[in-house]
Design a protein around this motif. Sequence first.
Motif, mmCIF file in Angstrom:
data_model
loop_
_atom_site.group_PDB
_atom_site.id
_atom_site.type_symbol
_atom_site.label_atom_id
_atom_site.label_comp_id
_atom_site.label_asym_id
_atom_site.label_seq_id
_atom_site.Cartn_x
_atom_site.Cartn_y
_atom_site.Cartn_z
ATOM 1 N N ASP A 18 3.644 6.334 -8.966
ATOM 2 C CA ASP A 18 3.102 6.487 -10.319
ATOM 3 C C ASP A 18 1.826 7.302 -10.365
ATOM 4 O O ASP A 18 1.120 7.469 -9.369
ATOM 5 N N THR A 70 -3.994 0.676 3.863
ATOM 6 C CA THR A 70 -3.393 -0.492 3.224
ATOM 7 C C THR A 70 -2.399 -1.168 4.166
ATOM 8 O O THR A 70 -2.447 -2.373 4.399
ATOM 9 N N ASP A 90 -0.129 6.946 2.944
ATOM 10 C CA ASP A 90 -1.096 8.025 2.758
ATOM 11 C C ASP A 90 -2.108 7.952 3.910
ATOM 12 O O ASP A 90 -1.864 8.466 4.994
ATOM 13 N N THR A 91 -3.216 7.267 3.705
ATOM 14 C CA THR A 91 -4.183 7.107 4.783
ATOM 15 C C THR A 91 -3.693 6.105 5.832
ATOM 16 O O THR A 91 -4.132 6.132 6.977
ATOM 17 N N GLY A 92 -2.836 5.184 5.406
ATOM 18 C CA GLY A 92 -2.363 4.146 6.314
ATOM 19 C C GLY A 92 -3.234 2.906 6.310
ATOM 20 O O GLY A 92 -2.922 1.910 6.977
ATOM 21 N N VAL A 147 2.024 12.887 -5.344
ATOM 22 C CA VAL A 147 3.382 12.987 -5.886
ATOM 23 C C VAL A 147 3.724 11.775 -6.741
ATOM 24 O O VAL A 147 3.156 10.699 -6.569
ATOM 25 N N SER A 179 -8.211 4.828 -0.865
ATOM 26 C CA SER A 179 -7.937 3.550 -0.235
ATOM 27 C C SER A 179 -9.174 3.109 0.545
ATOM 28 O O SER A 179 -9.798 3.916 1.226
ATOM 29 N N LYS A 234 2.555 10.991 4.437
ATOM 30 C CA LYS A 234 1.722 12.202 4.471
ATOM 31 C C LYS A 234 0.998 12.239 5.809
ATOM 32 O O LYS A 234 -0.083 11.653 5.937
HETATM 33 P P1 XMP Z 1 -2.946 4.261 1.871
HETATM 34 O O1 XMP Z 1 -3.904 5.408 1.726
HETATM 35 O O2 XMP Z 1 -3.659 2.985 2.148
HETATM 36 O O3 XMP Z 1 -2.346 4.121 0.435
HETATM 37 O O4 XMP Z 1 -1.863 4.576 2.880
HETATM 38 C C1 XMP Z 1 -1.048 3.818 0.170
HETATM 39 C C2 XMP Z 1 -0.899 3.595 -1.310
HETATM 40 O O5 XMP Z 1 -1.584 4.594 -2.070
HETATM 41 C C3 XMP Z 1 -0.785 5.029 -3.139
HETATM 42 N N1 XMP Z 1 -0.505 6.472 -2.986
HETATM 43 C C4 XMP Z 1 0.183 7.244 -3.833
HETATM 44 N N2 XMP Z 1 0.764 6.960 -4.998
HETATM 45 N N3 XMP Z 1 1.451 9.212 -5.213
HETATM 46 C C5 XMP Z 1 1.391 7.952 -5.696
HETATM 47 O O6 XMP Z 1 1.936 7.717 -6.758
HETATM 48 C C6 XMP Z 1 0.902 9.585 -4.041
HETATM 49 O O7 XMP Z 1 0.997 10.745 -3.660
HETATM 50 C C7 XMP Z 1 0.220 8.541 -3.317
HETATM 51 N N4 XMP Z 1 -0.435 8.519 -2.142
HETATM 52 C C8 XMP Z 1 -0.860 7.242 -1.974
HETATM 53 C C9 XMP Z 1 0.471 4.209 -3.079
HETATM 54 O O8 XMP Z 1 0.328 3.115 -3.964
HETATM 55 C C10 XMP Z 1 0.542 3.705 -1.676
HETATM 56 O O9 XMP Z 1 1.206 2.461 -1.543
#
Ligand code: XMP
Length: 189
Positions: free
Chosen positions: A169, A117, A113-115, A163, A86, A141
Motif C-alpha cells: 500500500d 522488521t 526492505d531493510t529487513g 512499489v 523502519s 529489495k
Molecule cells: P523493513 O524495512 O523492516 O520493512 O524490511 C518491511 C515493511 O515495510 C513496508 N515496505 C513497503 N511497503 N511498498 C510498500 O507498500 C514498498 O515498496 C515497501 N517497502 C517496505 C512493508 O510494510 C514491509 O512489510
Amino acid sequence: RARLCHVDATDVSQDLEKVLFTSDQIQARIDEVASQIDADYEGRDILLVGVLNGAVMVMSDLQRAMRSHVEMDWMAVSSYGAGTQSSGVVRILKDLNADLEGRDVIVVEDIIDTGLTLSYLMSNLASRGPASLEIMTMFRKPDAAQMEVPVKYVGFEIPNEFVVGYGLDYAGRYRNLRDVGTLAKHVYS
Ligand code: XMP
Ligand code: MG
C-alpha cells in the motif's frame, strides 16, 4: 500507464507509473514457489504465519497453490517511530493464536526492505520453540538490506523503489491492484 481504460469512474490502476510485475507473472511465480515448498516439506503439516496487512494477497494465493496440509495464522506488527523508515523496534499489535511449539512454520511476507522488521520478528518467533522456521516473501529489495535475514523463498527481487499493489500500500491504498508497480508522481503531491 498500466492500462489505458477510458472510464469516468475512479480507476486506481491509472495511478501506476510503471508496472513491474503483472498479475499473470505474479501468479506464475506463486505456483513455482508453492511447488518448491510442497517438495521441501513433503508429508509435513505447515503453519503459514502471515504479517498483516500486506501479506493478505500472497497468503491467499500461495496456500491455494500448495498441495501440502497447511494452516494459517496472522500477526499484526507496527514499527516504533514515525515516518516511512523502519526503526527495527517492533510492537506486536496482534499476536498469533497458534502455539508454535514443534510446528513447521513459514513466515509469509509481502516485501522485505531493510529487513529490520522481519529480523526482530524472527528472533521473537524462534524463541517459541518451532520445529523449523523459514521465510517466504513475495518481493525483496536487496539494495535496501540493512539486516541479513535468511530468506528461503523469494518471489521476485526488485530495485530499491517504492512499489504498490498485490497487498502493498501507499497510505493504506492500492493494495487491491492485481499488478505491482511504482506510483505516478502526481499521487505523492
Ligand atoms: P523493513 O524495512 O523492516 O520493512 O524490511 C518491511 C515493511 O515495510 C513496508 N515496505 C513497503 N511497503 N511498498 C510498500 O507498500 C514498498 O515498496 C515497501 N517497502 C517496505 C512493508 O510494510 C514491509 O512489510
Ligand atoms: Mg508489511
